[in-house]
Design an enzyme around this catalytic site. Structure first.
Site, mmCIF file in Angstrom:
data_model
loop_
_atom_site.group_PDB
_atom_site.id
_atom_site.type_symbol
_atom_site.label_atom_id
_atom_site.label_comp_id
_atom_site.label_asym_id
_atom_site.label_seq_id
_atom_site.Cartn_x
_atom_site.Cartn_y
_atom_site.Cartn_z
ATOM 1 N N ARG A 42 0.835 -1.213 0.000
ATOM 2 C CA ARG A 42 0.000 0.000 0.000
ATOM 3 C C ARG A 42 0.867 1.259 0.000
ATOM 4 O O ARG A 42 0.575 2.236 -0.680
ATOM 5 C CB ARG A 42 -0.955 -0.032 1.195
ATOM 6 C CG ARG A 42 -2.024 1.051 1.141
ATOM 7 C CD ARG A 42 -3.107 0.840 2.168
ATOM 8 N NE ARG A 42 -2.622 1.027 3.526
ATOM 9 C CZ ARG A 42 -3.367 0.840 4.625
ATOM 10 N NH1 ARG A 42 -4.623 0.452 4.505
ATOM 11 N NH2 ARG A 42 -2.864 1.023 5.816
ATOM 12 N N LYS B 32 -2.763 6.817 0.922
ATOM 13 C CA LYS B 32 -2.603 7.169 2.335
ATOM 14 C C LYS B 32 -1.532 8.259 2.399
ATOM 15 O O LYS B 32 -0.355 7.989 2.648
ATOM 16 C CB LYS B 32 -2.219 5.911 3.127
ATOM 17 C CG LYS B 32 -2.455 6.046 4.620
ATOM 18 C CD LYS B 32 -2.493 4.680 5.282
ATOM 19 C CE LYS B 32 -2.441 4.760 6.786
ATOM 20 N NZ LYS B 32 -3.556 5.446 7.423
HETATM 21 N N1 PMP Z 1 -9.562 4.654 6.449
HETATM 22 C C1 PMP Z 1 -8.683 5.624 6.755
HETATM 23 C C2 PMP Z 1 -8.932 7.005 6.259
HETATM 24 C C3 PMP Z 1 -7.563 5.329 7.543
HETATM 25 O O1 PMP Z 1 -6.694 6.296 7.847
HETATM 26 C C4 PMP Z 1 -7.357 4.012 7.994
HETATM 27 C C5 PMP Z 1 -6.138 3.680 8.800
HETATM 28 N N2 PMP Z 1 -6.181 4.237 10.086
HETATM 29 C C6 PMP Z 1 -8.319 3.038 7.668
HETATM 30 C C7 PMP Z 1 -9.397 3.397 6.876
HETATM 31 C C8 PMP Z 1 -8.176 1.622 8.117
HETATM 32 O O2 PMP Z 1 -7.104 1.000 7.446
HETATM 33 P P1 PMP Z 1 -6.194 -0.102 8.137
HETATM 34 O O3 PMP Z 1 -7.087 -1.212 8.530
HETATM 35 O O4 PMP Z 1 -5.212 -0.490 7.094
HETATM 36 O O5 PMP Z 1 -5.571 0.543 9.326
#
Ligand code: PMP
Length: 283
Positions: A50, A149
């Protein structure tokens, strides 16, 4: 505390970045939040993939190979004696001038912080969260894609502020078409008539690594899992509602916009998936 900065571990006091770093000046960079469970970095491959995808979209060259990054992460976790904790991995555009041009930044800057994690209080896992729908919509796909991200979280921050102003624990964000996108830092799931529903990534969410894992764990429990556009109505009349994320893991939602979900407590499927996630993470 030791911090990884560019190509080595340094003491926290020496871990300084320039005021000309475009990560600071423009939010220009990418990051990952990664868990360490029982001394093992959780879902490392998925997080690195990612990160590299996010970097590719913003034309950022990560100045390390995958293997070098893994080694840097391992060294940082070990140097800080982290058994159960959290890693913040940040790659900024690096030092440039005051103009926007990212290509004048010679070298991206790599920062790795391994620390303890501040979770939601245990009580909230038992009682469940209260959330509100917010007016700030998720990024339009023709702006910075929601799957990236990036270091610029202002859109989600505005959503978070709206929810805090409303006295709620979290914000539910919708996309430009009115479909459910995600929470300010977590993915959204609901359960209706025994079926687990999750908005598709194209609705405007980050492709959460916890989301992927929970979908897999649900399928293993023979629960039907359906990716489908959801509306506010679907959330209001859900039997169960939960959020997933690296920090939160799996946490129930019991109220949205003053509508009580189910019997006002985290439901059985939410609790089952939380338990299965915990077992998997520590296995
Ligand atoms: N959506 C957003 C906007 C995020 O920043 C995150 C991570 N905190 C997630 C969803 C969840 O992703 P992950 O399970 O990879 O932490």
């Amino acid at each position: 505390m030791k911090i990884w900065l560019d190509d080595k571990l340094v003491d926290k006091e020496q871990a300084n970045v320039s005021v000309f770093d475009h990560g600071l000046l423009y939010g220009d960079g990418v990051f990952e939040g990664i868990r360490v469970y029982s001394s093992k970095i959780f879902e490392l491959e998925a997080h690195l993939k990612r990160l590299w995808d996010s970097a590719k979209v913003i034309r950022l060259v990560i100045p390390m190979t995958y293997e070098q990054m893994k080694d840097a992460l391992d060294q940082t976790v070990q140097a800080n004696h982290i058994v159960n904790g959290y890693i913040r991995l940040v790659v900024t555009r690096g030092i440039g001038d005051l103009g926007l041009n990212p290509f004048l930044c010679k070298q991206a800057c790599v920062i790795i912080i391994a620390a303890q994690i501040q979770l939601y209080p245990q009580e909230l896992y038992e009682k469940g969260l209260k959330v509100v729908s917010v007016s700030t919509i998720r990024n339009h796909p023709m702006a910075i894609p929601p799957q990236v991200k990036s270091l610029n979280y202002l859109n989600n921050l505005l959503a978070k502020i709206e929810s805090l102003d409303a006295g709620a624990d979290e914000a539910i964000m919708y996309n430009h078409e009115g479909f459910v996108a995600e929470a300010s830092g977590d993915n959204v799931f609901i359960v209706k008539n025994g079926v687990v529903y999750v908005p598709p990534i194209q609705a405007g969410s980050l492709e959460g690594i916890t989301r992927q894992m929970v979908m897999r764990l649900a399928a293993k429990e023979n629960l039907p899992v359906v990716e489908k556009n959801l509306t506010r109505f679907d959330l209001y009349v859900a039997d169960e509602f939960f959020l997933t994320g690296t920090g939160a893991e799996v946490i129930g939602v019991v109220e949205i916009d003053k509508r009580i979900i189910g019997d006002g407590k985290p439901g059985p499927i939410t609790k089952l998936l939380r338990k299965k996630f915990f077992e998997y993470a520590h296995s």
